[in-house]
Scaffold this active site. Structure first.
Site, short mmCIF file in Angstrom:
data_model
loop_
_atom_site.label_atom_id
_atom_site.label_comp_id
_atom_site.label_asym_id
_atom_site.label_seq_id
_atom_site.Cartn_x
_atom_site.Cartn_y
_atom_site.Cartn_z
N GLU A 84 0.83 -1.21 0.00
CA GLU A 84 0.00 0.00 0.00
C GLU A 84 0.86 1.26 0.00
O GLU A 84 0.53 2.25 -0.64
CB GLU A 84 -0.96 0.01 1.19
CG GLU A 84 -2.10 -1.00 1.06
CD GLU A 84 -3.01 -0.74 -0.14
OE1 GLU A 84 -3.00 0.38 -0.67
OE2 GLU A 84 -3.71 -1.67 -0.56
N TYR A 115 -5.40 6.83 4.63
CA TYR A 115 -5.69 5.81 3.62
C TYR A 115 -5.01 4.48 3.96
O TYR A 115 -5.64 3.42 3.96
CB TYR A 115 -5.26 6.28 2.21
CG TYR A 115 -5.29 5.11 1.27
CD1 TYR A 115 -6.49 4.63 0.79
CD2 TYR A 115 -4.12 4.41 0.96
CE1 TYR A 115 -6.56 3.50 0.00
CE2 TYR A 115 -4.17 3.27 0.18
CZ TYR A 115 -5.39 2.83 -0.31
OH TYR A 115 -5.45 1.70 -1.06
N ASP A 137 -9.07 4.90 -2.45
CA ASP A 137 -7.92 5.29 -3.28
C ASP A 137 -8.46 5.92 -4.56
O ASP A 137 -9.67 6.15 -4.69
CB ASP A 137 -7.00 4.09 -3.53
CG ASP A 137 -7.62 3.07 -4.49
OD1 ASP A 137 -8.81 3.23 -4.85
OD2 ASP A 137 -6.91 2.13 -4.88
#
Ligand code: SF4
Length: 357
Positions: A43, A125, A143
């Protein structure tokens, strides 16, 4: 969540069970979650970077540092060099700080979004994505792909970035309690493979029956803000070669490309200030062409200056190092300086030993 939202989530998860992308940091749909270290690493790498570009870096990092403890114990210069080319180098520095914090907890990532946010450099996030994908927690994961899908599903007319609040609220509404990690990855996959930026394939979409944007022209969502021109900055980099080597420096600990190995330069910056004199003021310099490079908030024209002075030069050892030209690829130069080095070397080939005494 009302009945229709539940049905939409079920449609999407059915589609994901059949169509999930096989990615090295994932578990197949419905199977136990993947290693949190691999989820977190992927990520961080995927922020502002495509899946195709991340693949080789992910393989390199997990091959070399297979656990978060191994990454925490790694030499920082080696981590920065391994990151070279992925860009946004603050991510690599945060990666090291976060790995050390997790190693200090016995190598265990915290499991909730709130506790993950306490780790250094771990933003909203990434915390949501790790909580959902690695720990199955219900979290709102938005995202760029999810942003596009949700803006289209609900035909959100407000331009970005203001629309992000409404997109988040709508994503929260449609996120199910069960299989939250699969749901997040399903939304990402839908955006990447079906609800694409251009020419979305609405006929194949499991959510087409519920999509408000489809009827009014899906491609106009999310609505973009008017484009602001990027400022143009200028700088100079200095190529000093001798004896089959080039002089490289380690950039300072703050500012653009901090901590990376690089050619000496004049201190160019995002603000356009900081120009200083060449490192060898009395030496002869020749223009070696210009490298153009786009950063997020500005474009840079970096003029390459080639040292062609007659004297053998020496620098204080702590300022940098002579790096063998035949091992330049291992120096971990960020893309900007790799481009400048390629430009210098192309000229060296044209003019023989002109640059190397
Ligand atoms: S129907 Fe089309 S626009 Fe709507 S979510 Fe699906 S692919 Fe995107």
């Amino acid at each position: 969540m009302d009945a229709s939202t539940q049905t939409n989530a079920a449609h999407l998860l059915d589609w994901y069970d059949r169509s999930a992308r096989a990615l090295p940091w994932r578990s197949p749909p419905g199977s136990p979650p993947p290693d949190p270290y691999r989820v977190w690493l992927s990520e961080v790498m995927l922020q502002q970077t495509t899946v195709a570009a991340v693949g080789p870096y992910f393989a390199k990092f997990t091959g070399r540092w297979p656990t978060v403890e191994a990454l925490a114990a790694a030499d920082e210069g080696e981590v920065m060099a391994a990151w070279a080319g992925l860009g946004y180098y603050a991510r690599a520095r945060n990666l090291i700080a976060c790995a050390k914090a997790v190693a200090a907890r016995g190598g265990q990532f915290p499991q909730t979004e709130a506790d993950l946010r306490e780790l250094p450099g771990l933003g909203a996030y990434t915390a949501a994505a790790v909580a959902a994908i690695a720990f199955g927690q219900r979290a709102v994961v938005v995202d760029a792909n999810v942003e596009r899908v949700v803006a289209r599903l609900f035909a959100i007319d407000e331009p970005l970035p203001g629309a992000r609040k409404a997109i988040r609220v709508r994503t929260e509404e449609i996120t199910p309690d069960r299989r939250a990690g699969d749901f997040a990855q399903a939304m990402m996959d839908l955006g990447a493979t079906v609800c694409t930026v251009r020419s979305p394939r609405c006929l194949l979409c499991p959510l087409s029956h519920a999509c408000a944007g489809r009827a009014t022209g899906a491609e106009r969502f999310p609505v973009k803000p008017p484009k602001a021109a990027k400022p143009q900055r200028r700088g100079r980099a200095f190529w000093i070669g001798q004896g089959g080597a080039v002089w490289l420096v380690r950039r300072g600990g703050t500012g653009m490309l901090a901590g990376m190995r690089a050619l000496p330069d004049d201190g160019w910056s995002a603000r356009g200030d900081g120009a200083s004199e060449p490192p060898l003021p009395d030496a002869a310099w020749e223009g070696g062409g210009t490298v153009r490079h786009g950063f997020t908030h500005f474009d840079l024209d970096l003029q390459l200056m080639l040292y062609s002075g007659g004297d053998w030069v020496s620098f204080p050892a702590e300022a940098g190092e002579w790096w063998p030209l035949d091992q330049l690829e291992q120096a971990g130069l960020p893309t900007l300086f790799a481009k400048a080095a390629a430009l210098a070397l192309a000229q060296k080939e044209q003019v023989g030993e002109y640059l190397v005494r």
